[in-house]
Design an enzyme around this catalytic site. Sequence first.
Site, PDB file in Angstrom:
ATOM      1  N   ASN A   1       0.836  -1.209   0.000  1.00 19.87           N
ATOM      2  CA  ASN A   1       0.000   0.000   0.000  1.00 19.87           C
ATOM      3  C   ASN A   1       0.870   1.257   0.000  1.00 19.87           C
ATOM      4  O   ASN A   1       0.603   2.221  -0.727  1.00 19.87           O
ATOM      5  CB  ASN A   1      -0.886   0.036   1.252  1.00 19.87           C
ATOM      6  CG  ASN A   1      -2.075  -0.888   1.180  1.00 19.87           C
ATOM      7  OD1 ASN A   1      -2.349  -1.477   0.133  1.00 19.87           O
ATOM      8  ND2 ASN A   1      -2.784  -1.025   2.279  1.00 19.87           N
TER       9      ASN A   1
ATOM     10  N   ARG B   1      -5.585   2.153 -13.603  1.00 22.19           N
ATOM     11  CA  ARG B   1      -4.183   2.233 -13.193  1.00 22.19           C
ATOM     12  C   ARG B   1      -3.609   0.878 -12.797  1.00 22.19           C
ATOM     13  O   ARG B   1      -4.186   0.143 -12.011  1.00 22.19           O
ATOM     14  CB  ARG B   1      -4.024   3.223 -12.042  1.00 22.19           C
ATOM     15  CG  ARG B   1      -2.558   3.456 -11.667  1.00 22.19           C
ATOM     16  CD  ARG B   1      -2.400   4.460 -10.553  1.00 22.19           C
ATOM     17  NE  ARG B   1      -2.583   5.818 -11.025  1.00 22.19           N
ATOM     18  CZ  ARG B   1      -3.499   6.662 -10.555  1.00 22.19           C
ATOM     19  NH1 ARG B   1      -4.344   6.264  -9.642  1.00 22.19           N
ATOM     20  NH2 ARG B   1      -3.580   7.888 -11.008  1.00 22.19           N
TER      21      ARG B   1
ATOM     22  N   TYR C   1     -12.379  -9.620  -1.824  1.00 21.44           N
ATOM     23  CA  TYR C   1     -13.053  -8.353  -1.542  1.00 21.44           C
ATOM     24  C   TYR C   1     -14.526  -8.622  -1.227  1.00 21.44           C
ATOM     25  O   TYR C   1     -15.131  -9.518  -1.810  1.00 21.44           O
ATOM     26  CB  TYR C   1     -13.023  -7.412  -2.752  1.00 21.44           C
ATOM     27  CG  TYR C   1     -11.673  -6.920  -3.201  1.00 21.44           C
ATOM     28  CD1 TYR C   1     -10.490  -7.407  -2.666  1.00 21.44           C
ATOM     29  CD2 TYR C   1     -11.594  -5.950  -4.196  1.00 21.44           C
ATOM     30  CE1 TYR C   1      -9.260  -6.946  -3.108  1.00 21.44           C
ATOM     31  CE2 TYR C   1     -10.366  -5.482  -4.650  1.00 21.44           C
ATOM     32  CZ  TYR C   1      -9.199  -5.984  -4.102  1.00 21.44           C
ATOM     33  OH  TYR C   1      -7.988  -5.530  -4.544  1.00 21.44           O
TER      34      TYR C   1
ATOM     35  N   ARG D   1     -14.056   2.653   4.620  1.00 24.16           N
ATOM     36  CA  ARG D   1     -12.871   1.824   4.822  1.00 24.16           C
ATOM     37  C   ARG D   1     -11.591   2.644   4.903  1.00 24.16           C
ATOM     38  O   ARG D   1     -10.743   2.417   5.745  1.00 24.16           O
ATOM     39  CB  ARG D   1     -12.735   0.806   3.684  1.00 24.16           C
ATOM     40  CG  ARG D   1     -11.606  -0.194   3.908  1.00 24.16           C
ATOM     41  CD  ARG D   1     -11.289  -0.981   2.650  1.00 24.16           C
ATOM     42  NE  ARG D   1     -10.498  -0.219   1.708  1.00 24.16           N
ATOM     43  CZ  ARG D   1     -10.747  -0.145   0.396  1.00 24.16           C
ATOM     44  NH1 ARG D   1     -11.785  -0.760  -0.113  1.00 24.16           N
ATOM     45  NH2 ARG D   1      -9.969   0.568  -0.407  1.00 24.16           N
TER      46      ARG D   1
ATOM     47  N   HIS E   1     -15.819   3.687 -14.915  1.00 21.28           N
ATOM     48  CA  HIS E   1     -15.554   2.889 -13.714  1.00 21.28           C
ATOM     49  C   HIS E   1     -16.777   2.076 -13.291  1.00 21.28           C
ATOM     50  O   HIS E   1     -16.740   1.319 -12.331  1.00 21.28           O
ATOM     51  CB  HIS E   1     -15.123   3.836 -12.578  1.00 21.28           C
ATOM     52  CG  HIS E   1     -14.670   3.170 -11.330  1.00 21.28           C
ATOM     53  ND1 HIS E   1     -15.397   3.192 -10.164  1.00 21.28           N
ATOM     54  CD2 HIS E   1     -13.553   2.443 -11.052  1.00 21.28           C
ATOM     55  CE1 HIS E   1     -14.750   2.532  -9.218  1.00 21.28           C
ATOM     56  NE2 HIS E   1     -13.626   2.063  -9.726  1.00 21.28           N
TER      57      HIS E   1
ATOM     58  N   HIS F   1     -15.323  -3.392   0.227  1.00 19.29           N
ATOM     59  CA  HIS F   1     -15.335  -2.674  -1.048  1.00 19.29           C
ATOM     60  C   HIS F   1     -16.715  -2.170  -1.511  1.00 19.29           C
ATOM     61  O   HIS F   1     -16.792  -1.429  -2.484  1.00 19.29           O
ATOM     62  CB  HIS F   1     -14.737  -3.593  -2.121  1.00 19.29           C
ATOM     63  CG  HIS F   1     -14.292  -2.897  -3.364  1.00 19.29           C
ATOM     64  ND1 HIS F   1     -14.957  -3.025  -4.562  1.00 19.29           N
ATOM     65  CD2 HIS F   1     -13.264  -2.057  -3.608  1.00 19.29           C
ATOM     66  CE1 HIS F   1     -14.345  -2.311  -5.490  1.00 19.29           C
ATOM     67  NE2 HIS F   1     -13.313  -1.707  -4.934  1.00 19.29           N
TER      68      HIS F   1
ATOM     69  N   ARG G   1     -11.354  -3.865 -14.409  1.00 20.28           N
ATOM     70  CA  ARG G   1     -10.261  -4.776 -14.053  1.00 20.28           C
ATOM     71  C   ARG G   1     -10.746  -6.212 -14.215  1.00 20.28           C
ATOM     72  O   ARG G   1     -11.883  -6.537 -13.867  1.00 20.28           O
ATOM     73  CB  ARG G   1      -9.797  -4.571 -12.604  1.00 20.28           C
ATOM     74  CG  ARG G   1      -9.243  -3.179 -12.314  1.00 20.28           C
ATOM     75  CD  ARG G   1      -8.619  -3.127 -10.915  1.00 20.28           C
ATOM     76  NE  ARG G   1      -8.432  -1.763 -10.464  1.00 20.28           N
ATOM     77  CZ  ARG G   1      -7.410  -0.989 -10.799  1.00 20.28           C
ATOM     78  NH1 ARG G   1      -6.489  -1.465 -11.625  1.00 20.28           N
ATOM     79  NH2 ARG G   1      -7.297   0.247 -10.342  1.00 20.28           N
TER      80      ARG G   1
END
Length: 759
Positions: A76, A440, A503, A596, A470, A624, A410
């Site tokens: 991270n 990204r 997730y 979160r 997205h 998530h 993704r």
Amino acid sequence: MTEDRSNLSQRLRNEDEFKQEILSKDQRKQSKDIFKYSKNRELSWLNFNKRVLEEALDPATPDFESLKFISIFTSNFEEFYRVRVGSLTDLTYLFNKKIDNKTGMSPEDQLDAIYQATKPLLKEKDQIYQEVMDQLAKSNIFDLDFSDLTKKEKKYVSDYYEDYVKPVLSPQIIDHRHPFPFIENNSLSIILELKEKERDTYALVQIPEKVKRFINLNREEGIAIIRIENIIKAHIDSTLANYDVKKAYVFKVTRNADINIEDYLEEDEDVYKKKDYKNFMKTILKKRSRLQVVDLVSNEALPKNLESFLVENLEISSKQVFVSSAPLIMDYVFTLEDLLREKSLDSLLYPSFSPQKNPMINENKGLIDQVLEKDFLFIYPYEDVGQFIQLLDQAATDPRVFSIKITIYRLAKNSKIVRSLLKALDNGKEVTVVMELQARFDEESNINYSDVLLEAGCNIIYGVEGYKVHSKVVQISLEDQGQIKYINQIGTGNYNEKTSKQYSDLSLLTADPRISTDVSNLFKNLNIGNVKGYYENLLVSPVSFKVRITDLIEKEIAKGKEGRIFFKFNSFTDKDLMIKLSQASMAGVQVRLIIRGISCLRPQVPGYTDNIEIRSIVGRYLEHPRIYIFGQGPDSQVFIGSADLMTRNTEKRVEVASPIYDPEIKEKIIAYMEGQWADNTKARLMNAQGSYDQVPNPDNNEAISSQDSCMAKAISNYENMTRQEKESIKEKDHKEADPAEEKSLWQSIVDFFARLFSK
């Protein structure tokens, strides 16, 4: 309601106009007060990552899982420096400095604050790492230096070095004939202090990626490893026989990864005009790997002369040099898990859990026909994403289906989603994929998948200019009994079957015509690059999500102390919505937020956010979902979708949130949220300073972990749902609801948590 929609349609005609309407003039005057209850985004993120690190010390965390949390903290941190510190560094070069609109901090102020916060965080990481390794040593788990090995092990490691490591190393002397080499991002290097006759000099050894990160020493009991950097340090003398190696230091650098696509479009306008966007993205990905260094971390403090040497050659300041005695790169930790299982050391890991099948689905009937009859909701990772993939597989072969449309951000490696789409293409279905090439660190993967799909005959759309797509949306179109019908999936997470096991996310399947119409319009608008379409029911960024969320908050404000707002999402940076929630708090509305990560809003600040409570859950699974609940009881409005309350999501991305119309699914989501709020084990409470405290448990109530509860419920719900019960539920769906009917499972769970909090 119709009049409201008409008014909204008028407001959406001009993006700038509706943006100004979100806050009245008087309210905008109050916006300067935001400094009193806000926190800088970057510092808030550092607090969150500290939460991740501290999870390693939780007694409820198994010992090896603690090591994983340190690894996650480390990766991270690397990404944070690549992206956020990289972006701020770029901003320092601008003539007109961009000031943070929530704290008034300049880019330089923010960088200085980050550098100051980094040193104690790395020190805390080192201390926690040592504590965790000491605990693992009790189970015979060791990470050793060469000097710790037995004679036999030393010979084994030395032979390995000679055969497999030494041949691929390329040590380089650094002097006027050998200039300072380029150092790859986040790769381990060793800098050597050398003495040649009367002259001191330096040499650099970059550790190739293809070399194994560690060697397993194959001890009979437990696991003992030695990392590659420790092997090289112990043997590098033999590789530099003509020099006296005085000292060796392990280090790594992080490079800026925040590429501004628009800047490169201006530079390569010819490529863009030729509509060769995919190849253009390939070109800038190569540029990313060579961007500026934003930090240097070494395994021990560097001598002043060596630090100055590296600072000068890497073109950084001494403020960007840090020390960490723990491993600098820790991705190897996850590869050790299989070794633990081979050695029957499962007690050091979380108990195994497999996602369960959704108990509401009849396994003896095609999923397409079931979704045409009623809505379904999946909560991952507790319920199995495989059933959604099953739906895509059925759509690929069902003769009624003629098209599949999907937005992709993704994907998993060897994606089953892509396999289903290829199967559909093989069967003559029309497949449209909106593939976001600016996801990204997944750009290259998405480019490769788009090539495969394009070659198979898929209609590929590379997003929308100026916006990232997205959203998580699928539409399956079919002709059934002479009618065109649609099945839609709207989710909070990516179409990635691997992360769906790691997730937590929500996924809605619905054939509701109200949703179908809007989803059809969404894909039509994406086809023509239009981000300002009108949607009757969906909340869609950048056109209506923020406006509608604001309207719904206003309705709760009008209720005063009876108003209720209950959200769950990942990050909160949108200034306008921060101000709006502060106004709700001042009006007496009870605001509960489960965030979160980043929160630029600080709760419990007297006079501004007294009625706002923020909790964060960090546990086995990465939280998530994005869930938005307004009001309470049967009249509450519930939405799920892809957008966080970040300015980039509300204004610069195509995001989709769907209303929940099915009463039982609404109950299921509310029960899930109340279960999260009841967590007193993995949840933390944000205080007025923006730091985290334990959730109070003054009555010593039962310890509750929301994630453990969800796993237990998923197992029991499926096991208890016999085939007869499934059939009876299906029959109930076709009957008119009876007010005296027995409460649903999810309503019972909601009532349980209501009783819990009333104590």
